[in-house]
Design a protein around this motif. Structure first.
Motif, PDB file in Angstrom:
ATOM      1  N   VAL A 144       0.838  -1.199   0.000  1.00 53.27           N
ATOM      2  CA  VAL A 144       0.000   0.000   0.000  1.00 53.27           C
ATOM      3  C   VAL A 144       0.870   1.245   0.000  1.00 53.27           C
ATOM      4  CG1 VAL A 144      -1.729   1.294   1.313  1.00 53.27           C
ATOM      5  CG2 VAL A 144      -1.866  -1.203   1.192  1.00 53.27           C
ATOM      6  N   PRO A 145       0.566   2.224  -0.835  1.00 53.45           N
ATOM      7  CA  PRO A 145       1.350   3.472  -0.829  1.00 53.45           C
ATOM      8  C   PRO A 145       1.444   4.090   0.564  1.00 53.45           C
ATOM      9  CG  PRO A 145      -0.098   3.413  -2.732  1.00 53.45           C
ATOM     10  CD  PRO A 145      -0.467   2.228  -1.894  1.00 53.45           C
ATOM     11  N   GLU A 146       2.585   4.697   0.839  1.00 52.92           N
ATOM     12  CA  GLU A 146       2.879   5.189   2.181  1.00 52.92           C
ATOM     13  C   GLU A 146       1.818   6.152   2.709  1.00 52.92           C
ATOM     14  OE1 GLU A 146       6.556   7.409   4.586  1.00 52.92           O
ATOM     15  OE2 GLU A 146       6.699   6.995   2.434  1.00 52.92           O
ATOM     16  N   GLU A 147       1.323   7.031   1.859  1.00 50.54           N
ATOM     17  CA  GLU A 147       0.330   8.005   2.297  1.00 50.54           C
ATOM     18  C   GLU A 147      -0.916   7.320   2.854  1.00 50.54           C
ATOM     19  OE1 GLU A 147      -2.529  11.539   0.408  1.00 50.54           O
ATOM     20  OE2 GLU A 147      -0.954  10.614  -0.813  1.00 50.54           O
ATOM     21  N   ILE A 148      -1.354   6.247   2.183  1.00 49.23           N
ATOM     22  CA  ILE A 148      -2.548   5.533   2.636  1.00 49.23           C
ATOM     23  C   ILE A 148      -2.229   4.721   3.888  1.00 49.23           C
ATOM     24  CG2 ILE A 148      -4.268   3.790   2.000  1.00 49.23           C
ATOM     25  CD1 ILE A 148      -3.915   4.674  -0.916  1.00 49.23           C
TER      26      ILE A 148
ATOM     27  N   ARG B 134      -2.211   7.017   6.844  1.00 55.20           N
ATOM     28  CA  ARG B 134      -3.566   7.442   7.181  1.00 55.20           C
ATOM     29  C   ARG B 134      -4.315   6.343   7.926  1.00 55.20           C
ATOM     30  NH1 ARG B 134      -6.973   6.916   2.389  1.00 55.20           N
ATOM     31  NH2 ARG B 134      -5.652   8.462   1.395  1.00 55.20           N
ATOM     32  N   GLY B 135      -4.087   5.093   7.530  1.00 55.63           N
ATOM     33  CA  GLY B 135      -4.704   3.954   8.213  1.00 55.63           C
ATOM     34  C   GLY B 135      -6.099   3.602   7.743  1.00 55.63           C
ATOM     35  N   THR B 136      -6.589   4.294   6.713  1.00 62.77           N
ATOM     36  CA  THR B 136      -7.926   4.000   6.190  1.00 62.77           C
ATOM     37  C   THR B 136      -7.853   3.787   4.683  1.00 62.77           C
ATOM     38  OG1 THR B 136      -8.462   6.342   5.809  1.00 62.77           O
ATOM     39  CG2 THR B 136      -9.056   5.387   7.960  1.00 62.77           C
ATOM     40  N   LEU B 137      -8.753   2.955   4.189  1.00 56.24           N
ATOM     41  CA  LEU B 137      -8.957   2.798   2.760  1.00 56.24           C
ATOM     42  C   LEU B 137     -10.265   3.491   2.419  1.00 56.24           C
ATOM     43  CD1 LEU B 137      -7.865   1.425   0.147  1.00 56.24           C
ATOM     44  CD2 LEU B 137      -9.457  -0.453   0.645  1.00 56.24           C
ATOM     45  N   GLU B 138     -10.165   4.576   1.653  1.00 55.90           N
ATOM     46  CA  GLU B 138     -11.342   5.367   1.305  1.00 55.90           C
ATOM     47  C   GLU B 138     -12.000   4.755   0.070  1.00 55.90           C
ATOM     48  OE1 GLU B 138     -12.460   7.819   3.196  1.00 55.90           O
ATOM     49  OE2 GLU B 138     -10.762   7.560   4.568  1.00 55.90           O
ATOM     50  N   VAL B 139     -13.104   4.064   0.279  1.00 56.73           N
ATOM     51  CA  VAL B 139     -13.802   3.342  -0.783  1.00 56.73           C
ATOM     52  C   VAL B 139     -15.071   4.090  -1.154  1.00 56.73           C
ATOM     53  CG1 VAL B 139     -15.093   1.234  -1.331  1.00 56.73           C
ATOM     54  CG2 VAL B 139     -12.861   1.082  -0.196  1.00 56.73           C
TER      55      VAL B 139
ATOM     56  N   GLY C 189      -8.605  12.369  -6.170  1.00 52.82           N
ATOM     57  CA  GLY C 189      -7.855  11.742  -5.096  1.00 52.82           C
ATOM     58  C   GLY C 189      -8.597  11.702  -3.781  1.00 52.82           C
ATOM     59  N   ARG C 190      -9.847  12.131  -3.780  1.00 59.45           N
ATOM     60  CA  ARG C 190     -10.633  12.097  -2.536  1.00 59.45           C
ATOM     61  C   ARG C 190     -10.865  10.668  -2.088  1.00 59.45           C
ATOM     62  NH1 ARG C 190     -16.551  14.983  -1.488  1.00 59.45           N
ATOM     63  NH2 ARG C 190     -16.718  14.378   0.709  1.00 59.45           N
ATOM     64  N   TYR C 191     -11.045   9.756  -3.041  1.00 62.63           N
ATOM     65  CA  TYR C 191     -11.271   8.348  -2.735  1.00 62.63           C
ATOM     66  C   TYR C 191     -10.122   7.520  -3.305  1.00 62.63           C
ATOM     67  CZ  TYR C 191     -15.923  10.416  -2.370  1.00 62.63           C
ATOM     68  OH  TYR C 191     -16.979  11.240  -2.065  1.00 62.63           O
ATOM     69  N   ASP C 192      -9.795   6.450  -2.598  1.00 57.67           N
ATOM     70  CA  ASP C 192      -8.716   5.571  -3.034  1.00 57.67           C
ATOM     71  C   ASP C 192      -9.165   4.577  -4.085  1.00 57.67           C
ATOM     72  OD1 ASP C 192      -6.931   6.705  -1.102  1.00 57.67           O
ATOM     73  OD2 ASP C 192      -7.845   5.415   0.436  1.00 57.67           O
TER      74      ASP C 192
END
Length: 333
Positions: A73-77, A80-85, A141-144
């Motif tokens: 998983v990319p470092e930024e995500i 953050r610790g969340t997957l924005e679906v 980029g608001r959602y992953d």
């Protein structure tokens, strides 16, 4: 894992779940909100009677984190610790739809996204938006990632990366006890088949009918319907031999109602290509490899199969998640 729901664009009643089958336009490739239909007639039982849990208490199938895959998983995500679906909710089970509380989003798409979050060690945050805003949110980029019955197309591959997780199929639904089946064009020669106007299903039927005529067989009598109430009434009265629509909603209706059955299913992309549904993410953002690896993990550990079985979609299982496979051809040729 926390699952949050963003404020949705409009409140919808669940109504009678089996009767809300949509005439999904596969030309639009996976929009779950098109051509909404009202409850179908037929005296079918409830979801609960058929062993389908449509309550907000889902007791979802879960799996374990896999550190090697989470590391992709990319470092930024990761930080953050969340997957924005992001998804789009229609009224057609078993895709994303509202539970009996008219608030909680449930369905096969939600369940698969939850499994992916588990493997990646991320808390899943679901946002429910209008169909078009799935792509607007991914672009910004608001959602992953989008898990919204999104079909891979060549045009979309210009802007997005895909990790596949279901076959994109359409199904012929007939009255229960039908004494015929559909495997190819010759099986619909001389038959009366219902379909939604402007869909890939319509294009498939027209093409098949033309092939049959060229081979000296009878053409197909193609009838057009805009909602489930009308085509299920036509099936029950014998005015239709079958209706060709999206496989998930057809399977769900047959399972819940007991009045119909699936007599054949084919690729929504037609004869030349097997369409596929995929997790969708902004092109080159570095996430697609992690999504595909997580999907392959849940395929291998069996939790993916449990989810598909739960929603009656075992026939749409993929053997392996593929990154950016051949998609539906460009509309401009």
């Amino acid at each position: 894992m926390h699952i949050g729901i963003e404020r949705r664009p409009a409140r919808r009643g669940l109504a009678v779940a089996f009767g809300l089958a949509l005439t999904l336009s596969l030309a639009a490739c996976g929009d779950p909100e098109e051509d909404e239909a009202g409850p179908a007639d037929g005296g079918a039982g409830s979801s609960e009677d058929a062993g389908v849990n449509t309550s907000p208490d889902q007791d979802r199938i879960r799996t374990d984190e896999v550190a090697d895959i989470a590391a992709l998983v990319p470092e930024e995500i990761r930080d953050r610790g969340t997957l924005e679906v992001v998804n789009s909710v229609g009224t057609v089970p078993p895709l994303n739809f509202y539970a009996t509380d008219d608030e909680t989003v449930i369905g096969v798409e939600t369940d698969i996204a939850t499994l992916v979050g588990d493997v990646l060690g991320l808390e899943v945050e679901f946002s429910t938006v209008d169909w078009a805003n799935i792509f607007v949110g991914l672009d910004s980029g608001r959602y992953d990632a989008g898990f919204g019955n999104i079909t891979v197309t060549e045009e979309r591959k210009d802007k997005y990366d895909f990790a596949t997780y279901r076959l994109d199929n359409v199904a012929f639904e007939a009255q229960a006890g039908a004494d015929w089946s559909v495997e190819g064009p010759e099986d619909v020669a001389g038959r009366t088949i219902g379909v939604g106007s402007g869909t890939n299903q319509e294009q498939i039927l027209i093409s098949w009918s033309e092939q049959n005529v060229a081979a000296g067989l009878e053409p197909t009598d193609i009838r057009y319907y805009q909602n489930a109430t009308d085509y299920y009434l036509a099936l029950s009265s014998g005015r239709l031999d079958a209706y060709l629509g999206p496989n998930p909603s057809a399977v769900y209706h047959a399972r819940i109602s007991g009045d119909t059955e699936i007599i054949g299913s084919i690729s929504g992309a037609g004869d030349e290509l097997q369409g596929e549904i995929a997790a969708t993410t902004k092109k080159d953002n570095g996430l697609v490899e992690a999504l595909a690896a997580a999907l392959n993990e849940v395929i291998e550990n069996g939790s993916y199969g449990e989810v598909l079985d739960r929603w009656g979609l075992a026939g749409e299982a993929v053997e392996k998640s593929r990154i950016n496979p051949p998609g539906l051809p460009r509309q401009d040729g």
